[in-house]
Design a protein around this motif. Structure first.
Motif, PDB file in Angstrom:
ATOM      1  N   ARG A   1      16.485   7.296  11.196  1.00  0.00           N
ATOM      2  CA  ARG A   1      15.413   8.174  11.143  1.00  0.00           C
ATOM      3  C   ARG A   1      15.862   8.777  12.608  1.00  0.00           C
ATOM      4  NH1 ARG A   1      12.035   7.153   7.663  1.00  0.00           N
ATOM      5  NH2 ARG A   1      10.714   8.783   8.143  1.00  0.00           N
TER       6      ARG A   1
ATOM      7  N   ASP B   1       8.985   1.086  13.409  1.00  0.00           N
ATOM      8  CA  ASP B   1       9.282   1.898  14.612  1.00  0.00           C
ATOM      9  C   ASP B   1       7.895   2.309  15.179  1.00  0.00           C
ATOM     10  OD1 ASP B   1       9.097   3.174  11.870  1.00  0.00           O
ATOM     11  OD2 ASP B   1       9.543   4.919  12.926  1.00  0.00           O
TER      12      ASP B   1
ATOM     13  N   THR C   1       4.863   7.414  -5.730  1.00  0.00           N
ATOM     14  CA  THR C   1       5.256   6.672  -7.030  1.00  0.00           C
ATOM     15  C   THR C   1       3.831   6.353  -7.518  1.00  0.00           C
ATOM     16  OG1 THR C   1       6.495   5.669  -5.128  1.00  0.00           O
ATOM     17  CG2 THR C   1       6.604   4.679  -7.361  1.00  0.00           C
TER      18      THR C   1
ATOM     19  N   VAL D   1      10.680  -3.949   9.696  1.00  0.00           N
ATOM     20  CA  VAL D   1      12.092  -3.097   8.989  1.00  0.00           C
ATOM     21  C   VAL D   1      11.657  -1.523   9.257  1.00  0.00           C
ATOM     22  CG1 VAL D   1      12.501  -4.768   7.362  1.00  0.00           C
ATOM     23  CG2 VAL D   1      10.708  -3.165   6.859  1.00  0.00           C
ATOM     24  N   VAL D   2      12.832  -0.973   9.105  1.00  0.00           N
ATOM     25  CA  VAL D   2      12.487   0.667   9.221  1.00  0.00           C
ATOM     26  C   VAL D   2      13.363   1.291   8.115  1.00  0.00           C
ATOM     27  CG1 VAL D   2      13.093   2.717  10.557  1.00  0.00           C
ATOM     28  CG2 VAL D   2      12.123   0.821  11.735  1.00  0.00           C
TER      29      VAL D   2
ATOM     30  N   GLN E   1       0.798  -1.092  -0.040  1.00  0.00           N
ATOM     31  CA  GLN E   1      -0.084  -0.224   0.008  1.00  0.00           C
ATOM     32  C   GLN E   1       0.744   0.972   0.004  1.00  0.00           C
ATOM     33  OE1 GLN E   1      -2.942  -0.332   3.083  1.00  0.00           O
ATOM     34  NE2 GLN E   1      -2.917   1.632   3.275  1.00  0.00           N
ATOM     35  N   SER E   2       0.309   2.191  -0.623  1.00  0.00           N
ATOM     36  CA  SER E   2       1.150   3.512  -0.616  1.00  0.00           C
ATOM     37  C   SER E   2       1.513   4.096   0.855  1.00  0.00           C
ATOM     38  CB  SER E   2       0.590   4.579  -1.513  1.00  0.00           C
ATOM     39  OG  SER E   2      -0.608   4.941  -0.974  1.00  0.00           O
ATOM     40  N   GLY E   3       2.553   4.740   0.936  1.00  0.00           N
ATOM     41  CA  GLY E   3       3.073   5.560   2.374  1.00  0.00           C
ATOM     42  C   GLY E   3       3.523   4.482   3.316  1.00  0.00           C
ATOM     43  N   LEU E   4       3.868   3.310   3.041  1.00  0.00           N
ATOM     44  CA  LEU E   4       4.577   2.196   3.919  1.00  0.00           C
ATOM     45  C   LEU E   4       5.883   2.280   3.703  1.00  0.00           C
ATOM     46  CD1 LEU E   4       2.018  -0.893   3.582  1.00  0.00           C
ATOM     47  CD2 LEU E   4       2.118   0.851   5.616  1.00  0.00           C
TER      48      LEU E   4
ATOM     49  N   THR F   1      11.277   4.460  -0.082  1.00  0.00           N
ATOM     50  CA  THR F   1      12.376   4.931   0.893  1.00  0.00           C
ATOM     51  C   THR F   1      13.393   3.635   1.096  1.00  0.00           C
ATOM     52  OG1 THR F   1      10.806   6.088   2.161  1.00  0.00           O
ATOM     53  CG2 THR F   1      13.067   5.718   3.412  1.00  0.00           C
TER      54      THR F   1
ATOM     55  N   ARG G   1       7.510   0.162   8.567  1.00  0.00           N
ATOM     56  CA  ARG G   1       7.508   1.301   9.342  1.00  0.00           C
ATOM     57  C   ARG G   1       7.318   0.578  10.971  1.00  0.00           C
ATOM     58  NH1 ARG G   1       4.602   6.322   6.804  1.00  0.00           N
ATOM     59  NH2 ARG G   1       5.058   6.958   9.025  1.00  0.00           N
TER      60      ARG G   1
HETATM   61  P1  GDP Z   1       5.622   4.660  -0.361  1.00  0.00           P
HETATM   62  O1  GDP Z   1       4.538   5.445  -0.794  1.00  0.00           O
HETATM   63  O2  GDP Z   1       5.344   2.914   0.203  1.00  0.00           O
HETATM   64  O3  GDP Z   1       6.746   4.480  -1.441  1.00  0.00           O
HETATM   65  O4  GDP Z   1       6.184   5.195   0.947  1.00  0.00           O
HETATM   66  P2  GDP Z   1       7.519   6.298   0.934  1.00  0.00           P
HETATM   67  O5  GDP Z   1       8.933   5.479   0.854  1.00  0.00           O
HETATM   68  O6  GDP Z   1       7.203   7.478   0.078  1.00  0.00           O
HETATM   69  O7  GDP Z   1       7.276   6.781   2.383  1.00  0.00           O
HETATM   70  C1  GDP Z   1       6.288   7.760   3.100  1.00  0.00           C
HETATM   71  C2  GDP Z   1       6.612   8.313   4.250  1.00  0.00           C
HETATM   72  O8  GDP Z   1       6.986   7.429   5.359  1.00  0.00           O
HETATM   73  C3  GDP Z   1       7.769   9.201   4.032  1.00  0.00           C
HETATM   74  O9  GDP Z   1       7.701  10.338   4.645  1.00  0.00           O
HETATM   75  C4  GDP Z   1       8.981   8.485   4.450  1.00  0.00           C
HETATM   76  O10 GDP Z   1      10.041   9.039   5.168  1.00  0.00           O
HETATM   77  C5  GDP Z   1       8.265   7.836   5.718  1.00  0.00           C
HETATM   78  N1  GDP Z   1       8.793   6.620   6.075  1.00  0.00           N
HETATM   79  C6  GDP Z   1       9.340   5.536   5.200  1.00  0.00           C
HETATM   80  N2  GDP Z   1       9.809   4.663   5.973  1.00  0.00           N
HETATM   81  C7  GDP Z   1       9.614   4.858   7.109  1.00  0.00           C
HETATM   82  C8  GDP Z   1       9.725   3.884   8.233  1.00  0.00           C
HETATM   83  O11 GDP Z   1      10.152   2.853   8.305  1.00  0.00           O
HETATM   84  N3  GDP Z   1       9.228   4.635   9.669  1.00  0.00           N
HETATM   85  C9  GDP Z   1       8.761   5.574   9.356  1.00  0.00           C
HETATM   86  N4  GDP Z   1       8.140   6.299  10.679  1.00  0.00           N
HETATM   87  N5  GDP Z   1       8.404   6.592   8.614  1.00  0.00           N
HETATM   88  C10 GDP Z   1       8.688   5.966   7.352  1.00  0.00           C
END
Ligand code: GDP
Ligand code: MG
Length: 295
Positions: free
Chosen positions: A241, A172, A64, A224-225, A32-35, A39, A170
């Protein structure tokens, strides 16, 4: 005295051959997006395992919107490794998530088809470029409950087509106890829904495989983080982070299990992931396709 075939000479030949052709290894991140998928792509490329820093731009990651591959060629001791990570747009944002796996499975199957088309040519290339996905990293949201129906459906389809390593994204946001409880609930869900993630028990080749892989199976899904910025910790720049209450170091196993994921993919199981892709998943695809065309 037992006869000697000079096994060292054979090993040398294998090494020279590997050095000439190099390794192509392809990973895909899904969820899902935002996970934290995008990163994680950067985290992998910026990880300590590559001795020289890689030119990954430190700009904020945009959302993305389409499948997007990043490739880096890494050379170590004369051996070339071409690592490609394919990032995917998040799914599950829509109210109707019907068939949201189709574009991803479509991409995976397209790569098998490409390989097949090269392989069945009468004059085949000496080396067929390999764009097949050797491993999918599937991001599970850190809900702390159990797998969602959408994750179950997606994973069931995915595992039949490709190697899949699920991770708790995420992590953490969960305490250590919550991570452990969530992990065992996910393991139970995977089992009860017959979702066979990598490393699959049925492909363990011997006792040593079984011992090593059982330990990995106990830790999957890795919690994972991801981070793509470096911070100073005890005088050393590390990927981390930074939060108001402290620094989470992504390469520190006391903080998260990113190092276990990285080592599995890039260090200990790369060749095995490639072998299972070729001998099992691609072979299944090939048999179905060739049967179709003979009907
Ligand atoms: P994607 O949509 O799955 O590609 O997610 P992104 O990599 O674009 O990350 C979305 C947001 O989550 C960004 O603000 C990142 O900095 C943050 N983020 C990415 N990885 C982590 C994590 O492991 N822990 C936390 N707390 N935030 C994260
Ligand atoms: Mg993204």
């Amino acid at each position: 005295m037992p006869a000697s075939v000079g096994i060292e000479a054979v090993l040398d030949q294998l090494k020279i051959k590997a050095m000439k052709t190099g390794f192509e290894f392809n990973i895909m991140v899904i969820g899902q997006s935002g996970l934290g998928k995008s990163t994680m792509v950067n985290t992998l490329f910026k990880s300590e395992v590559w001795k020289s820093p890689l030119p990954v731009p430190a700009v904020p990651i945009p959302q993305t919107l389409q499948l997007h591959s990043v490739t880096h060629v890494i050379e170590e001791k004369g051996l070339k490794l071409k690592l490609t990570v394919t990032d995917t747009p998040g799914f599950g944002d829509q109210i109707n998530n019907d068939k949201c796996w189709e574009p991803i499975l479509g991409y995976i199957n397209e790569q098998y088809e490409r390989y097949l088309q090269e392989e069945i040519l009468i004059t085949r290339q000496h080396h067929i470029p390999d764009t097949r996905v050797h491993c999918c990293v599937y991001f599970v949201p850190p809900t702390g409950h159990c797998l969602r129906p959408l994750d179950i459906e997606f994973l069931q389809r995915l595992c039949r087509t490709v190697n899949v390593v699920p991770v708790i994204a995420r992590a953490d946001s969960l305490t250590i106890e919550e991570r452990e409880a969530f992990r065992s609930r996910i393991q139970k869900d995977l089992k009860s829904h017959c979702i066979d993630v990598y490393p699959q028990k049925r492909f363990d080749e011997d006792v040593n495989d079984r011992i090593l892989n059982s330990k990995i199976r106990e830790r999957i899904p890795f919690a994972v983080v991801g981070a793509d910025q470096e911070h100073l910790v005890n005088g050393r720049c590390v990927l981390a982070r930074k939060t108001k209450w402290g620094i989470i170091e992504v390469e520190n196993t006391a903080h998260c299990e990113f190092p276990l994921l990285r080592d599995l993919l890039i260090r200990s199981h790369m060749q095995d992931l490639k072998d299972i892709t070729h001998n099992i998943h691609y072979e299944n695809y090939r048999v179905v396709r060739l049967n179709e065309s003979h009907q």
